[in-house]
Motif scaffolding. Structure first.
Motif, PDB file in Angstrom:
ATOM      1  N   UNK A 299      73.554  24.807  33.746  1.00  0.00           N
ATOM      2  CA  UNK A 299      73.664  23.591  32.941  1.00  0.00           C
ATOM      3  C   UNK A 299      72.443  23.564  32.032  1.00  0.00           C
ATOM      4  N   UNK A 300      72.613  22.962  30.880  1.00  0.00           N
ATOM      5  CA  UNK A 300      71.491  22.754  29.983  1.00  0.00           C
ATOM      6  C   UNK A 300      70.951  21.346  30.211  1.00  0.00           C
ATOM      7  N   UNK A 301      69.646  21.233  30.247  1.00  0.00           N
ATOM      8  CA  UNK A 301      68.981  19.949  30.447  1.00  0.00           C
ATOM      9  C   UNK A 301      68.340  19.562  29.115  1.00  0.00           C
ATOM     10  N   UNK A 302      68.753  18.414  28.606  1.00  0.00           N
ATOM     11  CA  UNK A 302      68.236  17.972  27.305  1.00  0.00           C
ATOM     12  C   UNK A 302      67.606  16.586  27.437  1.00  0.00           C
ATOM     13  N   UNK A 303      66.492  16.381  26.753  1.00  0.00           N
ATOM     14  CA  UNK A 303      65.879  15.054  26.776  1.00  0.00           C
ATOM     15  C   UNK A 303      66.562  14.135  25.762  1.00  0.00           C
ATOM     16  N   UNK A 304      66.667  12.891  26.116  1.00  0.00           N
ATOM     17  CA  UNK A 304      67.228  11.884  25.214  1.00  0.00           C
ATOM     18  C   UNK A 304      66.075  10.993  24.756  1.00  0.00           C
ATOM     19  N   UNK A 305      65.963  10.835  23.460  1.00  0.00           N
ATOM     20  CA  UNK A 305      64.898  10.023  22.870  1.00  0.00           C
ATOM     21  C   UNK A 305      65.518   8.869  22.098  1.00  0.00           C
ATOM     22  N   UNK A 306      64.717   7.855  21.868  1.00  0.00           N
ATOM     23  CA  UNK A 306      65.111   6.799  20.941  1.00  0.00           C
ATOM     24  C   UNK A 306      63.930   6.513  20.041  1.00  0.00           C
ATOM     25  N   UNK A 307      64.242   6.091  18.827  1.00  0.00           N
ATOM     26  CA  UNK A 307      63.184   5.742  17.880  1.00  0.00           C
ATOM     27  C   UNK A 307      62.834   4.277  18.050  1.00  0.00           C
ATOM     28  N   UNK A 308      61.544   4.020  18.217  1.00  0.00           N
ATOM     29  CA  UNK A 308      61.058   2.643  18.325  1.00  0.00           C
ATOM     30  C   UNK A 308      60.020   2.413  17.244  1.00  0.00           C
ATOM     31  N   UNK A 309      60.043   1.240  16.625  1.00  0.00           N
ATOM     32  CA  UNK A 309      59.053   0.974  15.585  1.00  0.00           C
ATOM     33  C   UNK A 309      57.654   0.804  16.179  1.00  0.00           C
ATOM     34  N   UNK A 310      56.701   1.370  15.480  1.00  0.00           N
ATOM     35  CA  UNK A 310      55.292   1.272  15.868  1.00  0.00           C
ATOM     36  C   UNK A 310      54.542   0.775  14.637  1.00  0.00           C
ATOM     37  N   UNK A 311      53.630  -0.172  14.796  1.00  0.00           N
ATOM     38  CA  UNK A 311      52.854  -0.632  13.631  1.00  0.00           C
ATOM     39  C   UNK A 311      52.208   0.545  12.912  1.00  0.00           C
ATOM     40  N   UNK A 312      52.205   0.468  11.576  1.00  0.00           N
ATOM     41  CA  UNK A 312      51.797   1.594  10.748  1.00  0.00           C
ATOM     42  C   UNK A 312      50.321   1.946  10.870  1.00  0.00           C
ATOM     43  N   UNK A 313      49.460   1.012  11.036  1.00  0.00           N
ATOM     44  CA  UNK A 313      48.045   1.372  11.085  1.00  0.00           C
ATOM     45  C   UNK A 313      47.179   0.213  11.503  1.00  0.00           C
ATOM     46  N   UNK A 314      45.896   0.466  11.560  1.00  0.00           N
ATOM     47  CA  UNK A 314      44.945  -0.543  11.998  1.00  0.00           C
ATOM     48  C   UNK A 314      44.534  -1.514  10.904  1.00  0.00           C
TER      49      UNK A 314
END
Length: 133
Positions: free
Chosen positions: A27-42
């Motif tokens: 079997x192939x094992x694949x990671x599942x990701x999701x995109x989450x917003x992160x503040x752009x900068x300091x």
């Protein structure tokens, strides 16, 4: 000829090619990701940039191994015949054109492989199939 061989590139550090032979089931094992917003900068900017976050892993298969790179037999047989093996990070899987379940697994795997980096793909070696139980 109702079977075809499809090569899937995998992370060469995610499995031991010497332990996998043509005819084995994987079997192939694949990671599942999701995109989450992160503040752009300091600087207090409200603009957010997407960042990939790991969610879970998914297994896709089983598949029958047809080749590991150029190796079409067990490592022992290849060694006995002094055949060199190369590109064992390319696993050839056998797909039956008549097996709908394999077709679904293949579509799922191709969708992942085309939309992500192949280096994320791992391999799980399965035990032998049990018959008559």
């Amino acid at each position: 000829p109702d079977e075809m061989l499809i090569w899937i590139p995998v992370n060469s550090s995610s499995f031991v090619p010497e332990l996998v032979n043509p005819g084995d089931r994987i079997k192939f094992i694949v990671p599942i990701y999701e995109d989450r917003p992160v503040p752009a900068g300091g600087d207090g900017s409200p603009t957010a940039v997407p960042a990939r976050h790991f969610v879970e892993t998914k297994s896709i298969g089983p598949f029958r191994v047809g080749s590991l790179g150029s190796r079409l037999a067990s490592r022992d047989v290849a060694r006995a015949h002094r055949l060199s093996s190369s590109q064992e990070r390319l696993i050839g899987i056998v797909i039956s054109e008549k097996n709908e379940e394999e077709q679904v697994y293949l579509a799922d795997l191709q969708k992942f492989a085309l939309s992500r980096d192949y280096r994320d793909i791992g391999v799980a070696l399965l035990g032998p199939e049990k018959s008559g139980l």
